[in-house]
Write an enzyme that holds these catalytic residues in place. Structure first.
Site, PDB file in Angstrom:
ATOM      1  N   ARG A 258      -4.242   4.568 -29.754  1.00 36.49           N
ATOM      2  CA  ARG A 258      -4.157   4.916 -28.332  1.00 36.49           C
ATOM      3  C   ARG A 258      -4.546   6.384 -28.188  1.00 36.49           C
ATOM      4  O   ARG A 258      -3.750   7.264 -28.505  1.00 36.49           O
ATOM      5  CB  ARG A 258      -2.711   4.673 -27.860  1.00 36.49           C
ATOM      6  N   HIS A 262       0.782   7.428 -23.410  1.00 36.98           N
ATOM      7  CA  HIS A 262       1.354   6.087 -23.220  1.00 36.98           C
ATOM      8  C   HIS A 262       1.142   5.652 -21.768  1.00 36.98           C
ATOM      9  O   HIS A 262       0.608   4.585 -21.494  1.00 36.98           O
ATOM     10  CB  HIS A 262       2.847   6.109 -23.568  1.00 36.98           C
ATOM     11  N   TYR A 271       4.568  14.816 -29.509  1.00 29.98           N
ATOM     12  CA  TYR A 271       4.867  14.068 -30.737  1.00 29.98           C
ATOM     13  C   TYR A 271       3.665  13.794 -31.643  1.00 29.98           C
ATOM     14  O   TYR A 271       3.779  13.081 -32.624  1.00 29.98           O
ATOM     15  CB  TYR A 271       5.588  12.740 -30.399  1.00 29.98           C
TER      16      TYR A 271
HETATM   17  C1  LIG Z   1      12.447  -4.919 -23.276  1.00 26.38           C
HETATM   18  C2  LIG Z   1      11.885  -3.570 -22.943  1.00 26.38           C
HETATM   19  N1  LIG Z   1      12.340  -2.477 -23.585  1.00 26.38           N
HETATM   20  C3  LIG Z   1      11.812  -1.267 -23.307  1.00 26.38           C
HETATM   21  C4  LIG Z   1      10.826  -1.136 -22.363  1.00 26.38           C
HETATM   22  C5  LIG Z   1      10.225   0.240 -22.059  1.00 26.38           C
HETATM   23  N2  LIG Z   1       8.893   0.313 -22.638  1.00 26.38           N
HETATM   24  C6  LIG Z   1       7.790   0.185 -21.891  1.00 26.38           C
HETATM   25  S1  LIG Z   1       6.389   0.298 -22.787  1.00 26.38           S
HETATM   26  C7  LIG Z   1       7.253   0.531 -24.218  1.00 26.38           C
HETATM   27  C8  LIG Z   1       6.540   0.716 -25.527  1.00 26.38           C
HETATM   28  C9  LIG Z   1       5.701  -0.458 -25.887  1.00 26.38           C
HETATM   29  O1  LIG Z   1       5.016  -0.180 -27.061  1.00 26.38           O
HETATM   30  P1  LIG Z   1       3.993  -1.195 -27.676  1.00 26.38           P
HETATM   31  O2  LIG Z   1       4.548  -2.573 -27.642  1.00 26.38           O
HETATM   32  O3  LIG Z   1       3.549  -0.676 -28.990  1.00 26.38           O
HETATM   33  O4  LIG Z   1       2.781  -1.194 -26.651  1.00 26.38           O
HETATM   34  P2  LIG Z   1       1.862   0.017 -26.180  1.00 26.38           P
HETATM   35  O5  LIG Z   1       2.598   0.701 -25.064  1.00 26.38           O
HETATM   36  O6  LIG Z   1       1.631   0.903 -27.341  1.00 26.38           O
HETATM   37  O7  LIG Z   1       0.604  -0.614 -25.684  1.00 26.38           O
HETATM   38  C10 LIG Z   1       8.620   0.529 -23.978  1.00 26.38           C
HETATM   39  C11 LIG Z   1       9.636   0.732 -25.005  1.00 26.38           C
HETATM   40  C12 LIG Z   1      10.387  -2.315 -21.691  1.00 26.38           C
HETATM   41  N3  LIG Z   1       9.403  -2.299 -20.782  1.00 26.38           N
HETATM   42  N4  LIG Z   1      10.910  -3.517 -22.022  1.00 26.38           N
END
Ligand SMILES: Cc1ncc(C[n+]2csc(CCOP(=O)(O)OP(=O)(O)O)c2C)c(N)n1
Length: 361
Positions: A258, A262, A271
């Site tokens: 990425r 985020h 970070y």
């Molecule tokens: C069940 C849940 N926990 C926490 C969140 C908050 N949250 C939104 S995006 C994210 C990180 C997701 O990371 P990843 O699955 O690696 O996908 P990326 O954002 O890197 O595409 C989190 C923790 C959420 N949306 N749903």
């Protein structure tokens, strides 16, 4: 067949085109026409233009939170191009290239990011279910879509996309286990972009790769260079064909990065170091595809400029149409969260309302 013989414990990541746009594994090169390749390239380029312009709009205070896709265009478009139009997609929130390739109107996509859920009501021929914000919950939706298709005697395949962080959720396990024992027509694509917000992939799991988790479910798992559009296409095509034949689900780990934040609410400089991002810029999926297309005589710098200018203008017009239309009433963003706004939400609402009134919107 690659998926039946690949051993995720020992085999190397699948790559067909290197970062210079050279074909390093001709045996695996998919049989794509120049028109098909150009459609893929243009979708990737379009995705990048949308990201760049939307980030500007957000910084100008004209857009809500937005999740950019910079660097993940090949993982998204390469896989989407291998999926039949009638197949189902259960996306995470970061699948711009998939939406675009499957024909989701940009108007809908912007509407969604503006806070209007109606944006997720796709035209009937776009079989992408709405974004499911609880991370990895869409994995379950994909298994049930595949289960339902078989029950109805259809050969539709359901593809779920999830991030590396999402693989730590219980939904991930439940979906893979269900799909495995029910032998459903599913393909699970993990976009391993190395981060779940600020949490690095290494702290999500002690497994060396996410692909090898497939072994525990008794299904094929494969590690693919997610910045290589041809590798993503070839492997996804095989997994989709396999699922359609009734040979069951597979897991694809797209190894990517990425390059942006985020979301627009995040500051990645806290970070990670710029030098790390530079290493990945050098592996940019769009640059390498463009080098290939130019070397094969299918594309050139003039076409690149003409296409980019035309798409940037289209993005601007689509954005401004929504911005000026009042299609997204401010209340829409706040009304479906709690039955009654909490004090914090109410304060945010009043702040935004005052902002819009001052701006004359
Ligand atoms: C069940 C849940 N926990 C926490 C969140 C908050 N949250 C939104 S995006 C994210 C990180 C997701 O990371 P990843 O699955 O690696 O996908 P990326 O954002 O890197 O595409 C989190 C923790 C959420 N949306 N749903």
């Amino acid at each position: 067949m690659l998926l039946d013989t690949y051993n995720p414990l020992v085999d190397e990541m699948v790559q067909i085109m290197d970062k210079e746009g050279k074909i390093v594994n001709p045996d695996l090169m998919p049989d794509l026409t120049p028109e098909e390749m150009l459609k893929m390239y243009k979708t990737m380029r379009f995705s990048r233009i949308i990201d760049e312009k939307t980030l500007q709009y957000q910084r100008q205070g004209r857009m809500l939170t937005y999740a950019p896709n910079l660097g993940q265009e090949a993982a998204q478009v390469g896989s989407a191009a291998a999926i039949k139009q009638t197949d189902w997609v259960a996306p995470s929130f970061r699948e711009l290239g998939v939406w675009l390739y499957k024909g989701a109107p940009l108007h809908n996509i912007f509407l969604y990011w503006f806070g209007n859920e109606m944006g997720m009501h796709m035209p009937k021929e776009v079989r992408i279910v709405p974004v499911s914000v609880p991370i990895a919950s869409q994995m379950q939706h994909a298994t049930v879509l595949a289960f339902a298709a078989r029950y109805r005697g259809l050969d539709d395949v359901a593809i779920a996309y999830v991030g590396d962080g999402g693989t730590s959720q219980g939904d991930f396990h439940e979906a893979l286990n269900f799909a495995s024992v029910q032998n459903t027509a599913n393909v699970f694509i993990i976009q391993n972009n190395q981060f779940a917000i600020s949490t690095r992939r290494e702290i999500q799991t002690k497994a060396k790769t996410i692909a090898q988790k497939a072994i525990g479910y008794g299904i094929p798992g494969i590690l693919v260079d997610g910045n290589d559009v041809f590798a993503m296409y070839a492997v996804t095509k095989e997994a989709v064909d396999r699922a359609r034949r009734g040979d069951g689900p597979s897991l694809i780990e797209a190894y990517t990065y990425r390059m942006g934040a985020h979301t627009t609410s995040d500051d990645p400089t806290v970070y990670r170091k710029d030098e790390e991002v530079e290493v990945w810029k050098d592996k940019d999926p769009i640059d390498r595809f463009r080098k290939y297309l130019i070397s094969e005589g299918h594309w050139d710098e003039d076409k690149e400029k003409e296409y980019s200018d035309e798409r940037a203008q289209f993005v601007k017009e689509t954005f401004e149409t929504i911005e000026q239309s009042g299609e997204v009433p401010l209340e829409d963003i706040f009304d479906h969260v709690y039955a009654k706004r909490t004090p914090i939400l109410e304060a945010q609402y009043q702040l935004k309302k005052a902002f819009f009134e001052k701006e004359g919107k």
